[in-house]
Design a protein around this motif. Structure first.
Motif, PDB file in Angstrom:
ATOM      1  N   SER A 148     -12.331  20.427 -28.839  1.00 14.36           N
ATOM      2  CA  SER A 148     -12.139  19.147 -29.514  1.00 14.36           C
ATOM      3  C   SER A 148     -13.289  18.892 -30.479  1.00 14.36           C
ATOM      4  CB  SER A 148     -12.035  18.006 -28.494  1.00 14.36           C
ATOM      5  OG  SER A 148     -13.245  17.883 -27.771  1.00 14.36           O
ATOM      6  N   ARG A 172     -11.058   5.811 -32.275  1.00 16.63           N
ATOM      7  CA  ARG A 172     -12.023   4.758 -32.009  1.00 16.63           C
ATOM      8  C   ARG A 172     -11.898   3.727 -33.127  1.00 16.63           C
ATOM      9  NH1 ARG A 172     -18.305   5.899 -31.419  1.00 16.63           N
ATOM     10  NH2 ARG A 172     -17.928   5.715 -29.217  1.00 16.63           N
ATOM     11  N   GLU A 228      -4.604  14.547 -33.371  1.00 21.99           N
ATOM     12  CA  GLU A 228      -5.290  13.354 -32.874  1.00 21.99           C
ATOM     13  C   GLU A 228      -4.953  13.116 -31.418  1.00 21.99           C
ATOM     14  OE1 GLU A 228      -4.206  10.150 -35.450  1.00 21.99           O
ATOM     15  OE2 GLU A 228      -5.303  10.989 -37.147  1.00 21.99           O
ATOM     16  N   GLU A 229      -5.982  12.783 -30.639  1.00 16.16           N
ATOM     17  CA  GLU A 229      -5.781  12.484 -29.230  1.00 16.16           C
ATOM     18  C   GLU A 229      -6.167  11.034 -28.935  1.00 16.16           C
ATOM     19  OE1 GLU A 229      -6.262  15.371 -25.697  1.00 16.16           O
ATOM     20  OE2 GLU A 229      -8.239  14.466 -26.017  1.00 16.16           O
ATOM     21  N   THR A 230      -7.285  10.590 -29.447  1.00 21.02           N
ATOM     22  CA  THR A 230      -7.704   9.195 -29.322  1.00 21.02           C
ATOM     23  C   THR A 230      -8.261   8.758 -30.673  1.00 21.02           C
ATOM     24  OG1 THR A 230      -9.969   9.687 -28.647  1.00 21.02           O
ATOM     25  CG2 THR A 230      -8.330   9.469 -26.884  1.00 21.02           C
ATOM     26  N   ASP A 287     -14.838  15.526 -33.410  1.00 24.29           N
ATOM     27  CA  ASP A 287     -14.698  14.212 -34.022  1.00 24.29           C
ATOM     28  C   ASP A 287     -14.841  14.378 -35.524  1.00 24.29           C
ATOM     29  OD1 ASP A 287     -14.461  12.409 -31.760  1.00 24.29           O
ATOM     30  OD2 ASP A 287     -16.543  12.914 -31.303  1.00 24.29           O
TER      31      ASP A 287
END
Length: 154
Positions: A123, A148, A144-146, A125
Motif C-alpha cells: 500500500s 482521509r 483506493e481503500e480509504t 499514500d
C-alpha cells in the motif's frame, strides 16, 4: 532501462534533494507551502535516517550512473488482516527522469521485494491533489481503500 540497486548512505543527499518534488504536488489550501515542505523534510528524515527494521530503499540509475529516483518501503500491519504487509511511504523521481519509466521500474522492483518478503499486499499514500501520481498508481494496479478527509477549523 533504468538499473535498480539498494540505496547507500551516499545516496541520501540525492534522495533528500527530491523533497521539493514530493511537497510540490500537495495542493492543500488550508496548509501553507512552508508547512508542507517542513512536513516533507521532517517525514523524509525520520523515515530514511532511522528506517524501520526490514525496510528497503532502492535507487534507479541510468546507464551512466545518473540517479533518477528512489523508493522506500517498509513492513506495516494490515489493518484488515492483522498480518504484516508492505507500505511505500516515499517514491520520487528527478524532474528530468519524469515520464521516462523510472517510477514504473522502481515500483516493479519494490513489488518484487515485497513478494520475496512474503507480503500479500503493498500500500501507499498519495496526496489527493496529485492527479498525475494517482493516475500512475492506478495504471500500476493500485486502488483506493480509504480516504482521509480534513477540515480546517481554525
Amino acid at each position: 532501462m533504468p538499473h535498480i540497486r539498494p540505496a547507500t548512505s551516499a545516496d541520501l543527499p540525492f534522495i533528500h534533494s527530491l523533497a521539493p518534488r514530493l511537497a510540490g504536488v500537495a495542493d492543500l489550501p488550508w496548509r501553507s507551502a512552508d508547512e508542507v515542505m517542513r512536513f516533507q523534510r521532517s517525514f523524509m528524515h525520520e523515515t530514511l535516517e532511522a528506517p524501520k527494521p526490514g525496510a528497503v530503499t532502492l535507487v534507479a540509475e541510468d546507464e551512466a550512473g545518473t540517479k533518477l529516483g528512489f523508493v522506500h518501503a517498509e513492513p506495516m500491519l494490515d489493518i484488515f488482516t492483522d498480518n504484516l504487509a508492505a507500505y511505500i511511504p516515499l517514491l520520487a523521481v528527478a524532474e528530468a527522469a519524469e515520464g521516462h519509466g523510472a517510477a514504473k521500474v522502481l515500483m516493479a522492483a519494490v513489488e518484487d521485494w515485497a513478494r520475496r518478503q512474503g507480503y500479500a499486499s503493498l500500500s501507499l499514500d498519495v496526496f489527493a491533489s496529485n492527479s498525475r501520481g494517482r493516475a500512475f498508481y492506478e495504471r500500476q494496479g493500485y486502488g483506493e481503500e480509504t480516504l482521509r478527509l480534513v477540515k480546517d477549523i481554525r
